[in-house]
Design a protein around this motif. Sequence first.
Motif, PDB file in Angstrom:
ATOM      1  N   PRO A 266       0.807  -1.232   0.000  1.00 58.80           N
ATOM      2  CA  PRO A 266       0.000   0.000   0.000  1.00 58.80           C
ATOM      3  C   PRO A 266       0.840   1.282   0.000  1.00 58.80           C
ATOM      4  N   LYS A 301      -2.506   7.783   6.899  1.00 60.21           N
ATOM      5  CA  LYS A 301      -1.870   8.653   5.902  1.00 60.21           C
ATOM      6  C   LYS A 301      -2.890   9.137   4.893  1.00 60.21           C
ATOM      7  N   LEU A 358       4.422  17.520   0.877  1.00 68.66           N
ATOM      8  CA  LEU A 358       3.584  16.397   0.449  1.00 68.66           C
ATOM      9  C   LEU A 358       2.615  16.870  -0.625  1.00 68.66           C
ATOM     10  N   ASP A 363      -0.586   8.120  -7.834  1.00 61.67           N
ATOM     11  CA  ASP A 363      -1.709   7.263  -7.418  1.00 61.67           C
ATOM     12  C   ASP A 363      -2.937   8.044  -6.973  1.00 61.67           C
ATOM     13  N   PHE A 384      -1.295  -0.799 -12.855  1.00 62.77           N
ATOM     14  CA  PHE A 384       0.018  -0.184 -12.645  1.00 62.77           C
ATOM     15  C   PHE A 384       1.101  -1.176 -13.123  1.00 62.77           C
TER      16      PHE A 384
HETATM   17  C1  SDX Z   1       4.474   5.217  -5.750  1.00 64.66           C
HETATM   18  O1  SDX Z   1       9.362   5.648  -5.527  1.00 64.66           O
HETATM   19  C2  SDX Z   1       8.624   5.778  -6.552  1.00 64.66           C
HETATM   20  O2  SDX Z   1       8.996   6.295  -7.582  1.00 64.66           O
HETATM   21  C3  SDX Z   1       7.215   5.206  -6.405  1.00 64.66           C
HETATM   22  C4  SDX Z   1       6.226   5.535  -7.520  1.00 64.66           C
HETATM   23  C5  SDX Z   1       6.604   4.858  -8.816  1.00 64.66           C
HETATM   24  O3  SDX Z   1       6.205   5.369  -9.875  1.00 64.66           O
HETATM   25  O4  SDX Z   1       7.211   3.762  -8.763  1.00 64.66           O
HETATM   26  O5  SDX Z   1       6.169   6.931  -7.727  1.00 64.66           O
HETATM   27  C6  SDX Z   1       4.825   5.030  -7.190  1.00 64.66           C
HETATM   28  O6  SDX Z   1       4.706   4.328  -4.970  1.00 64.66           O
HETATM   29  C7  SDX Z   1       3.921   6.545  -5.308  1.00 64.66           C
HETATM   30  C8  SDX Z   1       3.712   6.620  -3.758  1.00 64.66           C
HETATM   31  C9  SDX Z   1       2.381   5.938  -3.439  1.00 64.66           C
HETATM   32  N1  SDX Z   1       2.200   5.818  -1.982  1.00 64.66           N
HETATM   33  C10 SDX Z   1       1.300   6.568  -1.315  1.00 64.66           C
HETATM   34  O7  SDX Z   1       0.618   7.455  -1.822  1.00 64.66           O
HETATM   35  C11 SDX Z   1       1.175   6.203   0.169  1.00 64.66           C
HETATM   36  C12 SDX Z   1       1.153   7.484   1.011  1.00 64.66           C
HETATM   37  N2  SDX Z   1       2.500   8.092   0.936  1.00 64.66           N
HETATM   38  C13 SDX Z   1       3.399   7.814   2.033  1.00 64.66           C
HETATM   39  O8  SDX Z   1       3.301   6.548   2.587  1.00 64.66           O
HETATM   40  C14 SDX Z   1       4.826   8.323   1.760  1.00 64.66           C
HETATM   41  O9  SDX Z   1       4.696   9.602   1.299  1.00 64.66           O
HETATM   42  C15 SDX Z   1       5.734   7.528   0.839  1.00 64.66           C
HETATM   43  C16 SDX Z   1       5.825   6.095   1.208  1.00 64.66           C
HETATM   44  C17 SDX Z   1       5.274   7.648  -0.576  1.00 64.66           C
HETATM   45  C18 SDX Z   1       7.128   8.157   0.942  1.00 64.66           C
HETATM   46  O10 SDX Z   1       7.561   7.922   2.239  1.00 64.66           O
HETATM   47  P1  SDX Z   1       8.983   8.468   2.772  1.00 64.66           P
HETATM   48  O11 SDX Z   1       9.740   9.114   1.680  1.00 64.66           O
HETATM   49  O12 SDX Z   1       9.635   7.348   3.522  1.00 64.66           O
HETATM   50  O13 SDX Z   1       8.595   9.641   3.739  1.00 64.66           O
HETATM   51  P2  SDX Z   1       8.240   9.460   5.260  1.00 64.66           P
HETATM   52  O14 SDX Z   1       7.272   8.319   5.442  1.00 64.66           O
HETATM   53  O15 SDX Z   1       9.512   9.452   6.045  1.00 64.66           O
HETATM   54  O16 SDX Z   1       7.430  10.812   5.543  1.00 64.66           O
HETATM   55  C19 SDX Z   1       8.081  12.012   5.924  1.00 64.66           C
HETATM   56  C20 SDX Z   1       7.045  12.742   6.804  1.00 64.66           C
HETATM   57  C21 SDX Z   1       6.566  11.892   7.983  1.00 64.66           C
HETATM   58  O17 SDX Z   1       6.116  12.811   8.981  1.00 64.66           O
HETATM   59  P3  SDX Z   1       7.139  13.154  10.242  1.00 64.66           P
HETATM   60  O18 SDX Z   1       7.610  11.818  10.788  1.00 64.66           O
HETATM   61  O19 SDX Z   1       8.244  13.966   9.620  1.00 64.66           O
HETATM   62  O20 SDX Z   1       6.282  13.931  11.208  1.00 64.66           O
HETATM   63  O21 SDX Z   1       5.866  13.005   6.021  1.00 64.66           O
HETATM   64  C22 SDX Z   1       4.777  12.285   6.581  1.00 64.66           C
HETATM   65  C23 SDX Z   1       5.351  11.201   7.459  1.00 64.66           C
HETATM   66  O22 SDX Z   1       4.428  10.827   8.461  1.00 64.66           O
HETATM   67  N3  SDX Z   1       4.035  11.718   5.455  1.00 64.66           N
HETATM   68  C24 SDX Z   1       2.702  11.683   5.378  1.00 64.66           C
HETATM   69  C25 SDX Z   1       2.420  11.115   4.131  1.00 64.66           C
HETATM   70  N4  SDX Z   1       3.576  10.811   3.494  1.00 64.66           N
HETATM   71  C26 SDX Z   1       4.567  11.179   4.327  1.00 64.66           C
HETATM   72  N5  SDX Z   1       1.747  12.089   6.239  1.00 64.66           N
HETATM   73  C27 SDX Z   1       0.467  11.906   5.836  1.00 64.66           C
HETATM   74  N6  SDX Z   1       0.110  11.351   4.632  1.00 64.66           N
HETATM   75  C28 SDX Z   1       1.065  10.951   3.775  1.00 64.66           C
HETATM   76  N7  SDX Z   1       0.716  10.400   2.592  1.00 64.66           N
END
Ligand code: SDX
Length: 429
Positions: A266, A301, A358, A363, A384
């Motif tokens: 996810p 998230k 963010l 997606d 995808f």
């Molecule tokens: C894809 O890598 C790629 O290229 C992937 C992709 C591809 O084409 O292959 O682009 C496809 O996977 C897109 C991403 C899809 N995933 C999501 O939409 C899931 C939600 N997103 C998050 O889980 C997150 O943003 C990630 C996994 C995408 C990235 O995570 P990181 O880089 O490890 O960042 P992190 O989890 O360390 O977050 C940094 C901060 C944190 O807060 P603090 O600890 O600093 O307080 O940002 C927050 C996180 O809690 N945060 C979010 C968030 N994403 C990051 N808070 C709320 N909602 C979110 N979606």
Amino acid sequence: MPNDTLTITDNRTGKTYEVPIADDTIRAIDLRQIKVAADDFGLMTYDPGFLNTASCKSRITFIDGDKGILEYRGYPIAQLAEQSSFLEVCLLLRKGELPKAAELAQWTAEVTANAGVQASIEKLTDGFQSDAHPMGMFIASAAALATLYPESKKISDLEVRNNAFRQLVAKVPTIAALGYRHAKGLPFVQPDPELSYAGNFLNMMFATPGVKYKPNPALERAMDILFTLHADHEQNCSTSTMRVVGSAQTDPYTSLAAAAAALYGPLHGGANEAVLTMLAKIGTKDNIPEFITRVKAGEGKLMGFGHRVYKNYDPRAGIIKRAADEVFAVTGKNPALDIAIELERIALEDEYFVKRKLYPNVDFYSGIIYEAMGFPTAMFTVLFAIGRTIGWMSQWEELVLDADQKIARPRQIFLGPRRLDYVPMDQRA
Ligand code: SDX
């Protein structure tokens, strides 16, 4: 003193070291010389999630996360989405150049001719429970293809690799559609060689057996663009998995099954399905502020938001949002879109999201289009995977041909106990 070096002083010993810099990186192995005692292992880097580690050199996809730039072999994604086609992008990603007309015609004919799957793959699909997740069926079918092409282990053979590209790009839409038809209890629809790649996929998904399927041109075009937008994205989690498994010289079909397994998560490709579930749970625009409050309180998230590399708007999200209009002109507007647009507006004005950079990623909007086109949410990650197959394969081949590469085998920081003596059962506390 040469400029392209790093001078490191180890304050534990007062010794200094010159480490060469190339391509804005240092080789991690050059740190191993930094020791306190002669028989020390030497320094390593610790980088969970590989936030700051380059695993390879590549010429396939360039991303500038701060500027929201995405280029396949140097061509901006917006130009390819608008002017190219998915099968042309496949050749571009693999070969590095836009194909000549004859090359594209040859490749299109090869893919069309190999779209059918063996009866054993249909039997495999039939063996799943009706509520099996299509990604589970996709992963199993990709691995099963390896058993049908045992010669694919000969990865140094160009023709063997050519056939793996041909079979996988041709067959992934078919195995995807088989999974859907099985889950619906519908008879399988055979590929139609008269249709385009995207048109034939829609045919195998939605046709009534025995009735010639005519894809709606707007939906066929949108599907082709969506495959292009998902085709590659440098060293993301699933592509890194393809490279790690491929580094053991595993065949490409089995390696691709592993990559698809990573995509299923996810936090990665499974996010498009999670976005629609999230939007359904929010239900109405009025519920958005409370949902945002809960996210900021750490209760989950905002799916479809955030990215390891993009700290700006994911260029693919903008293209998908624009493609949505063409689809909704045919299907009627998906009410989830209004909630998504309002959710994006509120989030992009909120300090929590702005501070963490963010933005909507690929997606966030894709699922809304897929749902409007009639795909169930469980199929979104499979869609995808269809597009990403050429990216996984192109990156895998670059690995196979890269003399720098070795089997992937990271090290660890060991924190566990050492040299314990075995305790017989009757003496254990
Ligand atoms: C894809 O890598 C790629 O290229 C992937 C992709 C591809 O084409 O292959 O682009 C496809 O996977 C897109 C991403 C899809 N995933 C999501 O939409 C899931 C939600 N997103 C998050 O889980 C997150 O943003 C990630 C996994 C995408 C990235 O995570 P990181 O880089 O490890 O960042 P992190 O989890 O360390 O977050 C940094 C901060 C944190 O807060 P603090 O600890 O600093 O307080 O940002 C927050 C996180 O809690 N945060 C979010 C968030 N994403 C990051 N808070 C709320 N909602 C979110 N979606």
